[in-house]
Enzyme design. Structure first.
Site, mmCIF file in Angstrom:
data_model
loop_
_atom_site.group_PDB
_atom_site.id
_atom_site.type_symbol
_atom_site.label_atom_id
_atom_site.label_comp_id
_atom_site.label_asym_id
_atom_site.label_seq_id
_atom_site.Cartn_x
_atom_site.Cartn_y
_atom_site.Cartn_z
ATOM 1 C CG ASP A 123 68.055 105.053 27.086
ATOM 2 O OD1 ASP A 123 68.532 106.207 26.962
ATOM 3 O OD2 ASP A 123 68.526 104.217 27.876
ATOM 4 C CE LYS A 130 75.819 109.587 28.800
ATOM 5 N NZ LYS A 130 76.336 108.404 29.439
ATOM 6 C CE1 TYR A 182 74.411 99.925 32.620
ATOM 7 C CE2 TYR A 182 74.672 102.129 31.724
ATOM 8 C CZ TYR A 182 74.738 101.252 32.791
ATOM 9 O OH TYR A 182 75.127 101.715 34.025
#
Ligand code: HOZ
Length: 434
Positions: A244, A272, A150
């Site tokens: 990622d 984050k 994801y």
């Protein structure tokens, strides 16, 4: 059960009812809705160290950790002090500030492949921007991703996606034009043959995006031969390799998974974690590629709040703390011990067969006895049983990620006390299943 764990959830229930009237599904991100574990969300009042406290006074050992940023636990004193001090200067300027420069310099030092960095406001924004840049730089359109990975909710990534989509039993979303998804090829993780075939079949591949340790299908570790093939095939086919590291960056090692596994990506996406819990993301990579981003180049990407001073101050404080006293040996020991004790709990409770995948600061307990190496093997887990396990753990005072397809994130604040209590909770929860 921890002393203060409570089954009274009346305040959370009341907030949830109000929330459902004004927020879709009552939550601002599906991953926290608890649908897959047939529960309702707890509304959190505060957090401290390794603990979450809900509005009903319940206390839980937290393994969500805001989905990754809380490497040093909640309310780290340095992070709080940095935010408090910066707050006095203002909250947002829409103009450059010193902290953005310090952040880009520090990220470049810790992750050398990120020679230039552009700050954004979320991991989703980072991946969408990196993909646009890769398409512009290569002059090609197609993207390769991996099943169950994801990369945020950008249209191009919602093809066989993990995380909240896998949790809801869907793999894409209405509203994503077919023209977009047809440009994304999704293949099994760790599958070198499938990667070779994809490159043989398509001559217009702009980029391959991957999670260097998958967290969004539960934790799945990369095989060395897969990582090698990723670099070799992208190079041979003039496609960019996008790593990622939204969840792995600064968590599995100071230089991220790319340091741990010696990966040399062209572009890296962060999220984050570099905001220590404040809303941030970033993408960066080789100077030659990044210089294509506006205003030095022609690839447009922008953001009013990008490089926000409070987020920069918080993120820098955590990164500096990680750099000065790297906690990775300690966090690895914590994660190893957690894995060992949960495995022992499963055996002594004569509970279901489990496969536990873990790496420094990330762990998943899959309810299957098969090795989990890709999304298909993760999906062999008994998700109904996982829901029961999750609910039993919550009653025992453990807040585990509410999905079989998410990673749990221990922090350096998870001491022996919390690990022993978690193991006991797992033992009781496993027993309740039989
Ligand atoms: N898969 C997300 C963490 N990378 C879960 C958080 C969310 O979507 O809200």
């Amino acid at each position: 059960m921890t002393e203060t764990a409570t089954k009274t959830r009346s305040k959370s229930e009341a907030l949830y009812e109000r929330a459902r009237a004004v927020i879709p599904g009552g939550v601002n991100s599906p991953a926290r809705a608890m649908k897959a574990v047939e529960s309702d969300p707890l509304f959190i009042a505060r957090a401290d160290g390794a603990y979450l406290f809900d509005v009903d006074g319940g206390e839980y050992i937290d393994y969500v950790g805001s989905w990754g940023p809380m490497i040093l636990g909640h309310r780290h004193p340095r992070v709080l002090a940095a935010i408090e001090s910066e707050l006095r200067n203002g909250t947002s300027y829409g103009a450059p500030c010193r902290l953005e420069v310090e952040m880009a310099e520090l990220v470049g030092k810790l992750v050398p492949s990120m020679e230039m960095v552009r700050m954004v406001n979320s991991g989703t924004e980072a991946t969408m921007s990196a993909l646009r840049l890769a398409r512009a730089y290569t002059g090609k359109k197609r993207l390769i991703k991996f099943d169950g990975c994801y990369h945020g909710h950008g249209d191009s990534f919602l093809v066989k996606a993990g995380s909240g989509l896998a949790t809801l039993g869907i793999s894409s979303s209405p509203g994503v034009p077919e023209e977009f998804s047809s440009l994304t090829v999704s293949i099994p993780y760790n599958d070198v043959d499938a990667l070779n075939e994809a490159f043989e079949k398509h001559d217009d591949i702009a980029a391959v995006i991957f999670e260097p340790v998958v967290g969004n299908a539960g934790v799945i570790l990369p095989e060395q031969k897969f990582l090698k093939a990723l670099r070799e095939l992208t190079e041979a086919n003039k496609a960019l390799l996008i790593c990622d590291e939204v969840m792995t960056g600064f968590r599995v090692a100071l230089g991220g998974a790319q340091q741990m596994y010696d990966i040399k990506p062209d572009l890296t996406c962060l999220g984050k974690i570099i905001g220590a819990g404040l809303p941030v993301g970033a993408y960066g990579g080789k100077k030659e590629i990044m210089e294509r981003v506006a205003p030095s180049g022609d690839v447009y990407q922008a953001g009013t709040l990008s490089g926000n001073p409070l987020a920069m101050a918080a993120g820098l404080a955590q990164l500096q703390a990680l750099r000065e006293k790297p906690p990775y040996e300690k966090l690895t020991k914590i994660t190893d011990k957690l894995a060992e004790k949960i495995s022992e709990a499963a055996s002594s409770a004569r509970g279901p067969k489990v496969t536990i995948n873990h790496v420094c600061g990330m762990i998943s307990v899959f309810l299957t006895d098969e090795k989990v190496v890709d999304f298909d093997s993760a999906a062999k887990s008994d998700t109904t049983l996982f829901g029961k396990l999750w609910r039993a753990l919550l009653e025992e005072g453990v807040y585990w990620p509410p999905s079989q397809f998410e990673a749990a994130f221990p922090s350096t604040m998870h001491s022996d006390k919390e690990i022993d209590a978690t193991a006991k909770a797992f033992e009781a929860a496993f027993k309740s299943l039989s």
